[in-house]
Design a protein around this motif. Structure first.
Motif, PDB file in Angstrom:
ATOM      1  N   GLU A 186       7.604 -14.797  17.519  1.00  0.00           N
ATOM      2  CA  GLU A 186       6.655 -14.325  16.515  1.00  0.00           C
ATOM      3  C   GLU A 186       5.456 -13.630  17.142  1.00  0.00           C
ATOM      4  O   GLU A 186       5.024 -12.560  16.690  1.00  0.00           O
ATOM      5  CB  GLU A 186       6.181 -15.485  15.637  1.00  0.00           C
ATOM      6  N   ALA A 190       4.191  -9.873  16.401  1.00  0.00           N
ATOM      7  CA  ALA A 190       2.912  -9.759  15.700  1.00  0.00           C
ATOM      8  C   ALA A 190       1.876  -8.954  16.480  1.00  0.00           C
ATOM      9  O   ALA A 190       0.963  -8.376  15.882  1.00  0.00           O
ATOM     10  CB  ALA A 190       2.363 -11.151  15.405  1.00  0.00           C
ATOM     11  N   ASN A 191       1.998  -8.900  17.790  1.00  0.00           N
ATOM     12  CA  ASN A 191       1.010  -8.204  18.618  1.00  0.00           C
ATOM     13  C   ASN A 191       1.434  -6.801  19.042  1.00  0.00           C
ATOM     14  O   ASN A 191       0.639  -6.064  19.624  1.00  0.00           O
ATOM     15  CB  ASN A 191       0.716  -9.025  19.870  1.00  0.00           C
ATOM     16  N   GLN A 209       7.910 -10.893   8.030  1.00  0.00           N
ATOM     17  CA  GLN A 209       6.497 -11.255   7.924  1.00  0.00           C
ATOM     18  C   GLN A 209       5.765 -11.216   9.256  1.00  0.00           C
ATOM     19  O   GLN A 209       4.539 -11.271   9.302  1.00  0.00           O
ATOM     20  CB  GLN A 209       6.338 -12.632   7.276  1.00  0.00           C
ATOM     21  N   TRP A 210       6.497 -11.130  10.353  1.00  0.00           N
ATOM     22  CA  TRP A 210       5.864 -11.110  11.670  1.00  0.00           C
ATOM     23  C   TRP A 210       5.333  -9.730  12.054  1.00  0.00           C
ATOM     24  O   TRP A 210       4.449  -9.618  12.913  1.00  0.00           O
ATOM     25  CB  TRP A 210       6.862 -11.538  12.754  1.00  0.00           C
ATOM     26  N   ARG A 212       3.420  -6.267  11.853  1.00  0.00           N
ATOM     27  CA  ARG A 212       2.226  -5.744  11.192  1.00  0.00           C
ATOM     28  C   ARG A 212       2.392  -4.262  10.847  1.00  0.00           C
ATOM     29  O   ARG A 212       3.195  -3.549  11.470  1.00  0.00           O
ATOM     30  CB  ARG A 212       1.007  -5.943  12.086  1.00  0.00           C
ATOM     31  N   THR A 215       3.517  -0.628  13.091  1.00  0.00           N
ATOM     32  CA  THR A 215       4.389  -0.894  14.241  1.00  0.00           C
ATOM     33  C   THR A 215       5.574   0.066  14.261  1.00  0.00           C
ATOM     34  O   THR A 215       6.115   0.428  13.221  1.00  0.00           O
ATOM     35  CB  THR A 215       4.918  -2.344  14.178  1.00  0.00           C
TER      36      THR A 215
END
Length: 323
Positions: A186, A190-191, A209-210, A212, A215
């Motif tokens: 995750e 996410a990053n 959902q991970w 953003r 991306t």
């Protein structure tokens, strides 16, 4: 016939060379100068191997040939890489076999090149954080190629193998980048400004959902029926770009969202080649999530092999044999 060894292929074709060559052949595909023929890919029934043949031709270049090979999962114990392949090029004027090229390195570098080209055309220009799911042998090619097109500053990574994560980290640090290995997937997703998945997985590794907004995802692992790296609901919410649409729906990452009825052929915005050629638009906004479904096409293999042959011929390298 000219024979090019694995070591010589490495010396003849760099990552940057591969990016330029694959970009050209993607554009040639979009302009209908080049065509990939149907793929043969089968379970061997021996040594748990998967074997396939990819063929195609670029009538503008011109070149014609095939790459044959596959995945032998027990090779590491024998001191060999699991992926083994070779490319055979034919003289497009006569049809005679003209060159045999070891393709293990070239397969790795052309895969990294395809992902990097997608990153070049589809990711945000200010992307600085790379996330990699899967840090096996292909991850180094992905890293080197991505660095050729984006100013990456830090790398998040995940793998089931601690040894792989550690070895990959040594390569990352050689480039002076911050390395942040993760125990879970995750945080990697996410990053990431650019997220690359490059595994043999047959289940979703990245959830919707991970990820953003903004991306770019290059899904490079799925090249066989059953392989999967992304949640189908994630695929369905992205702007989808492909190397070859027919392959994406049958053996690529899109196969699962397509089978579930979440996407159809009209949901593919364009081929990557069409974006390169200026025929179709790529990213439409900074918040859009873009997806490149990289299944791997024969023309990628053939164009880098053809480049190796040209370089070897110019430099008087390789072994020539009567055939």
């Amino acid at each position: 016939m000219l024979i090019i060894s694995e070591d010589l292929a490495r010396r003849l074709v760099s990552v940057e060379d591969a990016i330029g060559a694959v970009e050209q052949t993607f554009a040639a595909m979009a302009r209908s100068y080049a065509r990939n023929y149907p793929v043969v890919r089968e379970i061997v029934g021996y040594r748990d191997a998967v074997f396939g043949v990819k063929t195609g031709a670029d009538v503008n270049a011109p070149f014609l040939g095939l790459k044959a090979g596959g995945y032998w999962p027990h090779n590491l114990g024998r001191g060999l890489t699991n992926h083994q392949s070779a490319t055979l090029l034919f003289d497009p004027e006569t049809g005679r076999a003209a060159a045999l090229i070891s393709a293990n390195y070239l397969t790795g570098v052309r895969t990294g090149a395809a992902s990097a080209i997608a990153t070049k055309y589809l990711s945000r220009p200010d992307a600085q954080t790379l996330g990699i799911i899967g840090t096996g042998a292909q991850s180094t090619y992905q890293l080197r190629a991505t660095l050729a097109v984006r100013n990456i500053r830090r790398v998040f990574a995940w793998d089931t193998s601690l040894a792989n994560l550690t070895a990959f980290g040594e390569t990352v640090r050689e480039f002076g980048l911050d390395y942040l290995p993760q125990v879970g997937r995750e945080a990697v997703a996410a990053n990431a400004d650019v997220l690359i998945t490059v595994t043999p997985s047959q289940q979703a590794l990245v959830q919707k959902q991970w990820v953003r907004p903004g991306t770019h995802i290059s899904a490079m692992g799925a090249d066989t029926k059953g392989k999967q790296e992304l949640d189908p609901s994630l695929v369905a919410t992205t702007a989808i770009f492909v190397d070859e649409a027919a392959q994406s729906f049958t053996i690529g990452e899109c196969q699962h969202a397509y089978a579930a009825g979440l996407i159809g052929e009209k949901d593919v915005r364009a081929s990557l080649g069409s974006v390169i050629a200026g025929i179709a638009e790529g990213r439409r906004s900074a918040d859009e999530i873009t997806l490149f479904d990289g299944t791997g096409v024969s023309l990628q293999d053939l164009v880098v092999a053809n480049l190796a042959v040209k370089r070897a011929t110019e430099q008087g390298l390789g072994a020539s044999v009567d055939f």
